[in-house]
Design a protein around this motif. Structure first.
Motif, PDB file in Angstrom:
ATOM      1  N   CYS A  42      37.732  91.153  70.177  1.00 34.94           N
ATOM      2  CA  CYS A  42      36.375  91.030  69.649  1.00 34.94           C
ATOM      3  C   CYS A  42      35.466  90.820  70.846  1.00 34.94           C
ATOM      4  O   CYS A  42      35.448  89.758  71.470  1.00 34.94           O
ATOM      5  CB  CYS A  42      36.235  89.854  68.691  1.00 34.94           C
ATOM      6  SG  CYS A  42      34.513  89.629  68.192  1.00 34.94           S
ATOM      7  N   GLN A  45      32.528  87.923  70.998  1.00 36.26           N
ATOM      8  CA  GLN A  45      32.908  86.543  71.313  1.00 36.26           C
ATOM      9  C   GLN A  45      33.125  86.386  72.818  1.00 36.26           C
ATOM     10  O   GLN A  45      32.765  85.372  73.409  1.00 36.26           O
ATOM     11  CB  GLN A  45      34.165  86.155  70.541  1.00 36.26           C
ATOM     12  CG  GLN A  45      33.876  85.829  69.086  1.00 36.26           C
ATOM     13  CD  GLN A  45      35.090  85.943  68.189  1.00 36.26           C
ATOM     14  OE1 GLN A  45      36.220  85.856  68.628  1.00 36.26           O
ATOM     15  NE2 GLN A  45      34.860  86.141  66.909  1.00 36.26           N
ATOM     16  N   ARG A  46      33.709  87.412  73.426  1.00 33.20           N
ATOM     17  CA  ARG A  46      33.892  87.359  74.885  1.00 33.20           C
ATOM     18  C   ARG A  46      32.550  87.308  75.602  1.00 33.20           C
ATOM     19  O   ARG A  46      32.371  86.561  76.564  1.00 33.20           O
ATOM     20  CB  ARG A  46      34.673  88.590  75.366  1.00 33.20           C
ATOM     21  CG  ARG A  46      36.105  88.563  74.957  1.00 33.20           C
ATOM     22  CD  ARG A  46      36.869  89.628  75.697  1.00 33.20           C
ATOM     23  NE  ARG A  46      38.198  89.769  75.124  1.00 33.20           N
ATOM     24  CZ  ARG A  46      39.139  90.522  75.634  1.00 33.20           C
ATOM     25  NH1 ARG A  46      38.902  91.219  76.729  1.00 33.20           N
ATOM     26  NH2 ARG A  46      40.320  90.599  75.069  1.00 33.20           N
ATOM     27  N   THR A  79      28.266  81.943  70.407  1.00 32.00           N
ATOM     28  CA  THR A  79      29.707  82.188  70.263  1.00 32.00           C
ATOM     29  C   THR A  79      30.226  81.572  68.964  1.00 32.00           C
ATOM     30  O   THR A  79      31.010  82.193  68.237  1.00 32.00           O
ATOM     31  CB  THR A  79      30.475  81.581  71.457  1.00 32.00           C
ATOM     32  OG1 THR A  79      29.841  81.990  72.657  1.00 32.00           O
ATOM     33  CG2 THR A  79      31.914  82.036  71.471  1.00 32.00           C
ATOM     34  N   ILE A  82      29.079  83.658  65.919  1.00 32.83           N
ATOM     35  CA  ILE A  82      29.843  84.909  65.795  1.00 32.83           C
ATOM     36  C   ILE A  82      31.253  84.607  65.272  1.00 32.83           C
ATOM     37  O   ILE A  82      31.770  85.295  64.392  1.00 32.83           O
ATOM     38  CB  ILE A  82      29.913  85.641  67.160  1.00 32.83           C
ATOM     39  CG1 ILE A  82      28.525  86.123  67.579  1.00 32.83           C
ATOM     40  CG2 ILE A  82      30.883  86.809  67.107  1.00 32.83           C
ATOM     41  CD1 ILE A  82      28.436  86.613  69.012  1.00 32.83           C
ATOM     42  N   SER A  83      31.872  83.544  65.793  1.00 32.24           N
ATOM     43  CA  SER A  83      33.241  83.186  65.397  1.00 32.24           C
ATOM     44  C   SER A  83      33.285  82.732  63.944  1.00 32.24           C
ATOM     45  O   SER A  83      34.183  83.113  63.199  1.00 32.24           O
ATOM     46  CB  SER A  83      33.782  82.066  66.278  1.00 32.24           C
ATOM     47  OG  SER A  83      33.632  82.390  67.622  1.00 32.24           O
ATOM     48  N   GLN A  86      33.343  85.524  61.559  1.00 34.32           N
ATOM     49  CA  GLN A  86      34.639  86.198  61.437  1.00 34.32           C
ATOM     50  C   GLN A  86      35.653  85.321  60.687  1.00 34.32           C
ATOM     51  O   GLN A  86      36.465  85.824  59.921  1.00 34.32           O
ATOM     52  CB  GLN A  86      35.185  86.568  62.827  1.00 34.32           C
ATOM     53  CG  GLN A  86      36.246  87.642  62.725  1.00 34.32           C
ATOM     54  CD  GLN A  86      36.694  88.177  64.061  1.00 34.32           C
ATOM     55  OE1 GLN A  86      36.229  87.739  65.114  1.00 34.32           O
ATOM     56  NE2 GLN A  86      37.617  89.117  64.037  1.00 34.32           N
ATOM     57  N   TYR A 108      39.839  84.245  66.641  1.00 36.07           N
ATOM     58  CA  TYR A 108      38.450  83.923  66.276  1.00 36.07           C
ATOM     59  C   TYR A 108      38.327  82.447  65.884  1.00 36.07           C
ATOM     60  O   TYR A 108      37.291  81.832  66.090  1.00 36.07           O
ATOM     61  CB  TYR A 108      37.926  84.853  65.172  1.00 36.07           C
ATOM     62  CG  TYR A 108      38.874  85.119  64.031  1.00 36.07           C
ATOM     63  CD1 TYR A 108      39.001  84.233  62.985  1.00 36.07           C
ATOM     64  CD2 TYR A 108      39.660  86.273  64.016  1.00 36.07           C
ATOM     65  CE1 TYR A 108      39.879  84.476  61.942  1.00 36.07           C
ATOM     66  CE2 TYR A 108      40.546  86.528  62.974  1.00 36.07           C
ATOM     67  CZ  TYR A 108      40.657  85.623  61.947  1.00 36.07           C
ATOM     68  OH  TYR A 108      41.527  85.866  60.912  1.00 36.07           O
ATOM     69  N   ALA A 111      38.238  80.659  69.085  1.00 35.61           N
ATOM     70  CA  ALA A 111      36.913  80.840  69.705  1.00 35.61           C
ATOM     71  C   ALA A 111      35.924  79.828  69.132  1.00 35.61           C
ATOM     72  O   ALA A 111      35.107  79.240  69.867  1.00 35.61           O
ATOM     73  CB  ALA A 111      36.422  82.268  69.485  1.00 35.61           C
TER      74      ALA A 111
END
Lengths: 186, 52
Positions: A42, A45-46, A79, A82-83, A86, A108, A111
């Motif tokens: 993904c 997230q990175r 972050t 976004i996590s 998911q 995820y 994360a």
């Protein structure tokens, strides 16, 4: 008194360096799973973790500033958001989740834990600053020692590696919705 | 949609920090975050099967 301040500054610089190395480690573990186990990542997230890492990096290379800590916290928010999106996608009963697991949790989920962990880490760092240094003071002096240079180089290499892998995975455009191979290598 | 853009900008922010170009670094960091958030909203098309 100045010795005490410099000890406090040294301690917070070490904490920032550990933060940068921690973020690099997170990105390297994800990269290991990508290369060794064929897990396609993904990317958002990175990118969020990179935004966090840049805050730690700026504290080291430009000097410690409140705005750099704000960058770390803003990166953690992005972050985490976004996590959590998911995680919510796979909350339903019977949903096996997406991708590999590490210690029983999907990446995820890790994360999200890491993003919350960074916020806690910065909170602890602020307390540490008040305990050992001059209250509310920031050491606006860059650190250019060999350890700091090594941490910087590792982080920059991880970003460069992710840049190359993203170009291989997505080319000069949008990624496939469920990528299973590297189109640029076909 | 250029998916590599956040990574390229993050790398540019690193390069700016290595040359102590704070202003440029902030600009690239901001661009990284803005593009990441924009790409997130562009990609999140699946609806969540949740009710509260």
């Amino acid at each position: 008194m100045s010795e005490q301040r410099s000890f406090g500054a040294m301690l917070t610089m070490i904490a920032n360096m550990l933060g940068l190395l921690g973020i690099s480690l997170v990105l390297m573990v994800a990269f290991y799973y990508q290369l060794a186990l064929g897990e396609l990542p993904c990317l958002l997230q990175r990118a969020g973790f990179m935004a966090i890492g840049i805050g730690f990096l700026f504290n080291l290379r430009i000097g410690e500033r409140a705005s750099h800590y704000a960058m770390i916290l803003a990166g953690s928010l992005v972050t985490g958001f976004i996590s959590v999106r998911q995680v919510a996608l796979h909350l339903g009963a019977g949903d096996p989740g997406y991708g590999s697991t590490l210690f029983g949790l999907h990446f995820y989920t890790w994360a999200l834990i890491a993003a919350i962990g960074v916020v806690g880490y910065v909170a602890l760092l602020f307390v540490l600053k008040d305990v050992v240094g001059k209250r509310g003071a920031f050491e606006d002096t860059p650190v250019n020692g060999p350890t700091s240079n090594a941490a910087f180089t590792i982080f920059a290499l991880v970003i460069a590696a992710n840049l190359v892998s993203t170009v291989l995975e997505c080319g000069a455009g949008q990624c496939e919705d469920n990528p299973v191979h590297y189109p640029m290598l076909r | 949609m250029y998916m590599f853009l956040p990574f390229l900008r993050a790398f540019a922010a690193c390069a700016s920090a290595s040359r102590s170009r704070a202003g440029l670094g902030y600009l690239f960091w901001g661009a990284t975050v803005v593009v990441t958030v924009a790409w997130f909203f562009h990609h999140t098309t699946d609806s969540l099967n949740l009710s509260f």
